[in-house]
Design a protein around this motif. Structure first.
Motif, PDB file in Angstrom:
ATOM      1  N   GLY A  21      -0.217   6.960  -8.342  1.00  0.00           N
ATOM      2  CA  GLY A  21      -0.297   7.564  -9.660  1.00  0.00           C
ATOM      3  C   GLY A  21       1.013   8.187 -10.115  1.00  0.00           C
ATOM      4  O   GLY A  21       1.968   8.335  -9.341  1.00  0.00           O
ATOM      5  N   ARG A  22       1.018   8.579 -11.375  1.00  0.00           N
ATOM      6  CA  ARG A  22       2.197   9.183 -11.993  1.00  0.00           C
ATOM      7  C   ARG A  22       2.642  10.447 -11.255  1.00  0.00           C
ATOM      8  O   ARG A  22       3.830  10.624 -10.965  1.00  0.00           O
ATOM      9  N   SER A  23       1.700  11.315 -10.926  1.00  0.00           N
ATOM     10  CA  SER A  23       2.078  12.572 -10.269  1.00  0.00           C
ATOM     11  C   SER A  23       2.688  12.317  -8.894  1.00  0.00           C
ATOM     12  O   SER A  23       3.599  13.039  -8.472  1.00  0.00           O
ATOM     13  N   LYS A  24       2.222  11.293  -8.198  1.00  0.00           N
ATOM     14  CA  LYS A  24       2.796  10.969  -6.887  1.00  0.00           C
ATOM     15  C   LYS A  24       4.237  10.493  -7.034  1.00  0.00           C
ATOM     16  O   LYS A  24       5.109  10.878  -6.247  1.00  0.00           O
ATOM     17  N   VAL A  25       4.504   9.673  -8.039  1.00  0.00           N
ATOM     18  CA  VAL A  25       5.879   9.203  -8.267  1.00  0.00           C
ATOM     19  C   VAL A  25       6.782  10.398  -8.557  1.00  0.00           C
ATOM     20  O   VAL A  25       7.862  10.534  -7.967  1.00  0.00           O
ATOM     21  N   TYR A  26       6.342  11.291  -9.439  1.00  0.00           N
ATOM     22  CA  TYR A  26       7.162  12.458  -9.757  1.00  0.00           C
ATOM     23  C   TYR A  26       7.312  13.383  -8.549  1.00  0.00           C
ATOM     24  O   TYR A  26       8.361  14.011  -8.378  1.00  0.00           O
ATOM     25  N   ASP A  27       6.300  13.455  -7.707  1.00  0.00           N
ATOM     26  CA  ASP A  27       6.402  14.249  -6.480  1.00  0.00           C
ATOM     27  C   ASP A  27       7.453  13.653  -5.548  1.00  0.00           C
ATOM     28  O   ASP A  27       8.259  14.380  -4.964  1.00  0.00           O
ATOM     29  N   LEU A  28       7.463  12.341  -5.411  1.00  0.00           N
ATOM     30  CA  LEU A  28       8.468  11.673  -4.574  1.00  0.00           C
ATOM     31  C   LEU A  28       9.873  11.905  -5.126  1.00  0.00           C
ATOM     32  O   LEU A  28      10.823  12.106  -4.363  1.00  0.00           O
ATOM     33  N   LEU A  34      12.523   9.709  -3.300  1.00  0.00           N
ATOM     34  CA  LEU A  34      12.745   8.550  -4.159  1.00  0.00           C
ATOM     35  C   LEU A  34      13.850   8.918  -5.142  1.00  0.00           C
ATOM     36  O   LEU A  34      13.706   9.864  -5.918  1.00  0.00           O
ATOM     37  N   ALA A  35      14.947   8.184  -5.072  1.00  0.00           N
ATOM     38  CA  ALA A  35      16.090   8.472  -5.941  1.00  0.00           C
ATOM     39  C   ALA A  35      15.786   8.074  -7.382  1.00  0.00           C
ATOM     40  O   ALA A  35      15.060   7.103  -7.627  1.00  0.00           O
ATOM     41  N   SER A  36      16.334   8.838  -8.313  1.00  0.00           N
ATOM     42  CA  SER A  36      16.154   8.513  -9.723  1.00  0.00           C
ATOM     43  C   SER A  36      17.297   9.104 -10.535  1.00  0.00           C
ATOM     44  O   SER A  36      18.062   9.935 -10.033  1.00  0.00           O
ATOM     45  N   ILE A  37      17.380   8.657 -11.771  1.00  0.00           N
ATOM     46  CA  ILE A  37      18.352   9.205 -12.713  1.00  0.00           C
ATOM     47  C   ILE A  37      17.636   9.477 -14.026  1.00  0.00           C
ATOM     48  O   ILE A  37      16.538   8.968 -14.259  1.00  0.00           O
ATOM     49  N   LYS A  38      18.268  10.286 -14.854  1.00  0.00           N
ATOM     50  CA  LYS A  38      17.753  10.535 -16.196  1.00  0.00           C
ATOM     51  C   LYS A  38      18.749   9.978 -17.198  1.00  0.00           C
ATOM     52  O   LYS A  38      19.951  10.219 -17.092  1.00  0.00           O
ATOM     53  N   ILE A  39      18.235   9.251 -18.167  1.00  0.00           N
ATOM     54  CA  ILE A  39      19.050   8.721 -19.253  1.00  0.00           C
ATOM     55  C   ILE A  39      18.438   9.246 -20.546  1.00  0.00           C
ATOM     56  O   ILE A  39      17.329   8.839 -20.914  1.00  0.00           O
ATOM     57  N   GLY A  41      16.898  11.889 -21.150  1.00  0.00           N
ATOM     58  CA  GLY A  41      15.569  12.441 -20.922  1.00  0.00           C
ATOM     59  C   GLY A  41      14.563  11.463 -20.342  1.00  0.00           C
ATOM     60  O   GLY A  41      13.459  11.852 -19.981  1.00  0.00           O
ATOM     61  N   ALA A  42      14.928  10.197 -20.249  1.00  0.00           N
ATOM     62  CA  ALA A  42      14.018   9.192 -19.696  1.00  0.00           C
ATOM     63  C   ALA A  42      14.332   8.987 -18.217  1.00  0.00           C
ATOM     64  O   ALA A  42      15.466   8.710 -17.849  1.00  0.00           O
ATOM     65  N   ARG A  43      13.339   9.147 -17.383  1.00  0.00           N
ATOM     66  CA  ARG A  43      13.507   9.000 -15.939  1.00  0.00           C
ATOM     67  C   ARG A  43      13.525   7.522 -15.579  1.00  0.00           C
ATOM     68  O   ARG A  43      12.678   6.758 -16.025  1.00  0.00           O
TER      69      ARG A  43
END
Length: 62
Positions: A21-28, A34-39, A41-43
């Motif tokens: 789910g969405r909350s699990k992705v954001y928790d990671l 789980l690496a991520s970037i913001k562009i 404001g968009a993750r």
């Protein structure tokens, strides 16, 4: 020399690939598993980060 730009996934695309789910992705992302970037404001999550996460999980399962 050319630079290869990694493919970036949206959170819903990551959700579909990991089947979570969405909350699990954001928790990671929040816990830096789980690496991520913001562009603007968009993750976005690089496909390599998803692959690395899966490999890490497989390594822990052994």
């Amino acid at each position: 020399m050319t630079t290869v730009t990694p493919e970036l996934l949206t959170v819903p695309e990551v959700m579909a690939r990991l089947k979570v789910g969405r909350s699990k992705v954001y928790d990671l992302i929040r816990t830096r598993r789980l690496a991520s970037i913001k562009i603007d404001g968009a993750r976005r999550v690089p496909t390599d980060a998803v692959r690395d996460f899966i490999q890490d999980q497989l390594g822990e399962a052994i």
